[in-house]
Design an enzyme around this catalytic site. Structure first.
Site, PDB file in Angstrom:
ATOM      1  N   ASP A 138      -8.960 -60.555 -11.957  1.00 14.70           N
ATOM      2  CA  ASP A 138      -8.714 -62.043 -12.073  1.00 14.70           C
ATOM      3  C   ASP A 138      -9.129 -62.168 -13.527  1.00 14.70           C
ATOM      4  O   ASP A 138      -9.288 -61.477 -14.218  1.00 14.70           O
ATOM      5  CB  ASP A 138     -10.377 -62.080 -11.907  1.00 14.70           C
ATOM      6  CG  ASP A 138     -10.338 -63.297 -11.786  1.00 14.70           C
ATOM      7  OD1 ASP A 138     -10.144 -64.730 -11.304  1.00 14.70           O
ATOM      8  OD2 ASP A 138     -11.506 -63.666 -12.277  1.00 14.70           O
ATOM      9  N   SER A 139      -9.081 -63.707 -14.218  1.00 15.20           N
ATOM     10  CA  SER A 139      -8.807 -63.856 -15.234  1.00 15.20           C
ATOM     11  C   SER A 139     -10.003 -64.207 -15.855  1.00 15.20           C
ATOM     12  O   SER A 139     -10.437 -64.045 -16.944  1.00 15.20           O
ATOM     13  CB  SER A 139      -8.239 -65.710 -15.257  1.00 15.20           C
ATOM     14  OG  SER A 139      -9.947 -66.368 -14.434  1.00 15.20           O
ATOM     15  N   CYS A 149      -7.275 -64.376  -8.012  1.00 12.66           N
ATOM     16  CA  CYS A 149      -7.240 -65.272  -9.378  1.00 12.66           C
ATOM     17  C   CYS A 149      -6.712 -66.153  -8.049  1.00 12.66           C
ATOM     18  O   CYS A 149      -5.088 -66.252  -7.947  1.00 12.66           O
ATOM     19  CB  CYS A 149      -6.919 -64.869 -10.038  1.00 12.66           C
ATOM     20  SG  CYS A 149      -6.885 -66.332 -11.881  1.00 12.66           S
ATOM     21  N   GLU A 168     -17.986 -68.819 -16.269  1.00 16.23           N
ATOM     22  CA  GLU A 168     -18.264 -67.748 -17.684  1.00 16.23           C
ATOM     23  C   GLU A 168     -18.845 -67.095 -18.866  1.00 16.23           C
ATOM     24  O   GLU A 168     -19.466 -66.338 -19.261  1.00 16.23           O
ATOM     25  CB  GLU A 168     -16.636 -67.796 -18.071  1.00 16.23           C
ATOM     26  CG  GLU A 168     -15.540 -67.163 -17.330  1.00 16.23           C
ATOM     27  CD  GLU A 168     -15.287 -65.199 -17.289  1.00 16.23           C
ATOM     28  OE1 GLU A 168     -15.246 -65.377 -18.034  1.00 16.23           O
ATOM     29  OE2 GLU A 168     -14.678 -64.949 -15.644  1.00 16.23           O
ATOM     30  N   CYS A 190     -10.915 -71.541  -6.171  1.00  9.91           N
ATOM     31  CA  CYS A 190     -10.994 -70.919  -7.102  1.00  9.91           C
ATOM     32  C   CYS A 190     -11.835 -69.828  -7.414  1.00  9.91           C
ATOM     33  O   CYS A 190     -12.527 -70.070  -7.221  1.00  9.91           O
ATOM     34  CB  CYS A 190     -11.196 -71.565  -8.598  1.00  9.91           C
ATOM     35  SG  CYS A 190     -11.656 -70.763 -10.055  1.00  9.91           S
ATOM     36  N   HIS A 241     -14.245 -68.103  -8.603  1.00  6.61           N
ATOM     37  CA  HIS A 241     -15.246 -67.997 -10.032  1.00  6.61           C
ATOM     38  C   HIS A 241     -16.314 -69.466  -8.982  1.00  6.61           C
ATOM     39  O   HIS A 241     -17.385 -69.294  -9.689  1.00  6.61           O
ATOM     40  CB  HIS A 241     -14.842 -69.073 -11.258  1.00  6.61           C
ATOM     41  CG  HIS A 241     -14.323 -68.141 -11.940  1.00  6.61           C
ATOM     42  ND1 HIS A 241     -13.358 -67.581 -11.915  1.00  6.61           N
ATOM     43  CD2 HIS A 241     -14.952 -67.731 -13.258  1.00  6.61           C
ATOM     44  CE1 HIS A 241     -12.610 -66.937 -12.917  1.00  6.61           C
ATOM     45  NE2 HIS A 241     -14.362 -67.062 -14.013  1.00  6.61           N
TER      46      HIS A 241
HETATM   47  N1  DGL Z   1     -10.685 -67.213 -11.037  1.00  2.00           N
HETATM   48  C1  DGL Z   1      -9.786 -67.938 -11.666  1.00  2.00           C
HETATM   49  C2  DGL Z   1      -8.232 -69.047  -9.782  1.00  2.00           C
HETATM   50  O1  DGL Z   1      -9.348 -68.094  -8.567  1.00  2.00           O
HETATM   51  C3  DGL Z   1     -10.022 -68.744 -12.576  1.00  2.00           C
HETATM   52  C4  DGL Z   1      -8.513 -68.779 -12.850  1.00  2.00           C
HETATM   53  C5  DGL Z   1      -8.677 -69.631 -15.359  1.00  2.00           C
HETATM   54  O2  DGL Z   1      -9.361 -68.676 -14.909  1.00  2.00           O
HETATM   55  O3  DGL Z   1      -9.030 -71.038 -14.650  1.00  2.00           O
HETATM   56  O4  DGL Z   1      -7.952 -69.211 -10.268  1.00  2.00           O
END
Ligand code: DGL
Length: 272
Positions: A9-10, A72, A151, A183, A185
């Site tokens: 993931d990011s 992600c 974050e 997303c 997050h």
């Molecule tokens: N968790 C990522 C997603 O599902 C976040 C992407 C991001 O870093 O903007 O899209």
């Protein structure tokens, strides 16, 4: 097969999927990479998302992961197809599982999707939902402030509430009965999102269905771990290890024994 499952993931978002996988598949070892240093991916170009995602994948391939979960949505929209074509291991994304979960619960086939700018621009959710039903009506909204908030570990309180309300105002009075958190997050903001929307709206995260898909692939391909010893989980972050560990513990009741801060620069790249 006793090798680990890789998750990328990011940043912290994929931990919502990892938690669900640990719950549904408690024998499996999980190796996780979060690219917190370069998060958010949402506003980045497709080429950047693609390059960063392959760096995370290459990192996990060094540990011979038996399967890859792109936890992600932004990266799934860009790289899923390509990763499936190029890798010899099964690859699972989060968009189709999210769409399936939403279709299971909607009564009026009117679904709203919120996600990063990248995911919303890709139209990956409308495509996935329309592939399931021709009658589905989809409305999409980008919420670019949510990922940076999460974050920073801000998932409750006045600031988070204000941002959730402001971001969701354009769809508040919509006719949808189901909202997809597009997303990984966003499940961390779910209590605030649910509190703001009308109570009849089903709020869907893709983690549960993604873990179910992982489970089904593992068993169909006889890849499930058979060793009697407890699994090992390893977490890598391009950010600092301590905040990662704290976030996992505080927000997800995960107690990651091993968190390693990494950079990709020094690694031998497998060109894709
Ligand atoms: N968790 C990522 C997603 O599902 C976040 C992407 C991001 O870093 O903007 O899209």
């Amino acid at each position: 097969m006793d090798k680990p499952i890789g998750i990328i993931d990011s940043g912290y978002g994929g931990l919502t999927v990892a938690t669900e996988m640990m719950r549904q598949l408690p024998k499996e070892s999980i190796y996780y990479v979060g690219d917190s240093k370069r998060c958010p991916y949402g506003p980045r170009t497709v080429e950047e998302v693609r390059r960063f995602t392959w760096e995370m994948i290459n990192h996990l391939l060094e540990y011979e992961v038996k399967m890859l979960v792109i936890a992600c949505n932004t990266a799934t929209a860009v790289v899923l197809q390509e990763a499936r074509e190029k890798l010899a291991i099964p690859v699972v994304g989060v968009i189709q599982p999210g769409a399936i979960s939403a279709m299971k619960v909607t009564n009026n086939q009117h679904i709203a999707v919120i996600g990063t700018s990248g995911t919303i621009k890709s139209n990956a959710y409308p495509y996935a939902l329309e592939a399931i039903s021709e009658n589905v009506k989809v409305e999409s909204l980008a919420c670019p402030l949510f990922v940076p908030l999460v974050e920073q570990g801000i998932v409750a309180g006045e600031e988070a509430e204000g941002i959730v309300e402001e971001s969701l105002a354009p769809i508040k009075d919509g006719q949808f009965d189901t909202l997809i958190l597009g997303c990984t997050h966003y499940p961390l903001l779910k209590p605030l999102i649910e509190a703001y929307l009308p109570s009849h709206v089903n709020v869907i995260s893709s983690g549960e269905e993604t873990a179910r898909e992982v489970s089904s692939v593992l068993f169909h391909q006889s890849l499930n771990r058979k060793a009697a010893e407890a699994p090992t989980h390893q977490f890598f972050t391009t950010g600092a290890a301590k905040p990662f560990e704290e976030f996992a513990r505080k927000r997800l009741s995960l107690f990651p024994a091993k968190v390693e801060s990494i950079t990709f620069e020094h690694r031998l790249k497998i060109e894709r």
